[in-house]
Design a protein around this motif. Sequence first.
Motif, short mmCIF file in Angstrom:
data_model
loop_
_atom_site.label_atom_id
_atom_site.label_comp_id
_atom_site.label_asym_id
_atom_site.label_seq_id
_atom_site.Cartn_x
_atom_site.Cartn_y
_atom_site.Cartn_z
N SER A 11 0.86 -1.17 0.00
CA SER A 11 0.00 0.00 0.00
C SER A 11 0.90 1.23 0.00
CB SER A 11 -0.92 0.00 1.22
OG SER A 11 -1.72 1.15 1.21
N LYS A 102 0.56 4.91 4.61
CA LYS A 102 1.46 4.19 3.72
C LYS A 102 1.85 2.89 4.40
CE LYS A 102 5.51 4.90 0.93
NZ LYS A 102 6.55 5.81 0.52
N LEU A 104 0.98 -1.51 4.82
CA LEU A 104 -0.13 -2.29 5.37
C LEU A 104 0.03 -2.44 6.87
CD1 LEU A 104 -0.25 -5.19 2.74
CD2 LEU A 104 -1.77 -3.24 2.88
N GLN A 131 4.22 -5.44 4.00
CA GLN A 131 3.72 -6.00 2.75
C GLN A 131 3.42 -7.47 2.94
OE1 GLN A 131 6.88 -5.25 0.00
NE2 GLN A 131 7.96 -7.13 0.47
N ASP A 153 -11.87 -4.90 -2.70
CA ASP A 153 -11.10 -3.70 -2.36
C ASP A 153 -11.76 -2.87 -1.27
OD1 ASP A 153 -8.89 -2.02 -2.76
OD2 ASP A 153 -10.10 -0.68 -4.01
N TYR A 156 -10.84 -3.44 2.59
CA TYR A 156 -9.57 -2.99 3.15
C TYR A 156 -9.57 -1.47 3.27
CZ TYR A 156 -8.82 -7.64 1.36
OH TYR A 156 -8.98 -8.96 1.06
N CYS A 158 -7.18 0.57 2.95
CA CYS A 158 -6.11 1.26 2.24
C CYS A 158 -6.07 0.76 0.80
CB CYS A 158 -4.77 1.02 2.94
SG CYS A 158 -4.32 -0.69 3.05
N LEU A 160 -4.55 -1.00 -2.47
CA LEU A 160 -3.61 -2.10 -2.64
C LEU A 160 -2.95 -2.02 -4.02
CD1 LEU A 160 -5.72 -5.10 -1.27
CD2 LEU A 160 -4.08 -3.70 -0.04
N GLN A 161 -1.63 -2.24 -4.05
CA GLN A 161 -0.92 -2.37 -5.30
C GLN A 161 -0.22 -3.72 -5.31
OE1 GLN A 161 -0.07 0.64 -3.40
NE2 GLN A 161 -1.74 1.71 -4.43
#
Length: 166
Positions: A11, A102, A104, A131, A153, A156, A158, A160-161
Motif C-alpha cells: 500500500s 502508507k 499495510l 507488505q 477492495d 480494506y 487502504c 492495494l498495489q
Amino acid sequence: MAKECSFDIVSEFDKQELTNAVDQVKREVASRFDLKDSGSSIEMEADKTITVTTSDEMKLRNIYDILQSKFAKRNLSIKILDPQPIENALGGKVRQVYKLKKGLTQEIAKKIVSDIKDSKKKVQASIQGEQVRVSGKDKDDLQDIIKLLRSNDDKYDCPLQFTNYR
C-alpha cells in the motif's frame, strides 16, 4: 521441478503525483471566486500530512472536494487520507490535518492473508513487514488472487498495489 512464482501486495502512493495534486489544489483555491479571499492554505509536510486551514467548515469541505477530484485525476486513492478531527486555529479559522497512510498495518495484512487462505487456491501468503508476499507454482492462481483482492477492495482500509510479479 516447477519454478515458484510470486508477487507482493503493498500500500503505497506516488510522492510526485501527491505533490502535483496538492500544488494543483493550491492553485485552484487561489483562483476560485468563493475561496480566493478566505485566507485558505494547504500545506504538505514531508509526505506525512496535509494540513488545510480556512475560515469555516463549509470552505473546508469545498477544499476537500477539490482535493478528491485532483487525486482522482492523478490516480491517487482517497483511502490514503486519514482525516483527523477539525480543530480551531488562530484568528477564528478552522484547521484539518489529513495523515497520509502508507504501508499495510498488521490487521489489514492478516485480513488479506485470511482471505487468500479462504480462496482455497494453491498459494502461500506471508506477512513481511508492511507488505504481503504471495507465492505459488501456477501463475493463473496468482492472477486469480489479484482478481479476488481487487473485487474485495472495499473491505480494506487502504489502497492495494501488486508489485514484483515474477
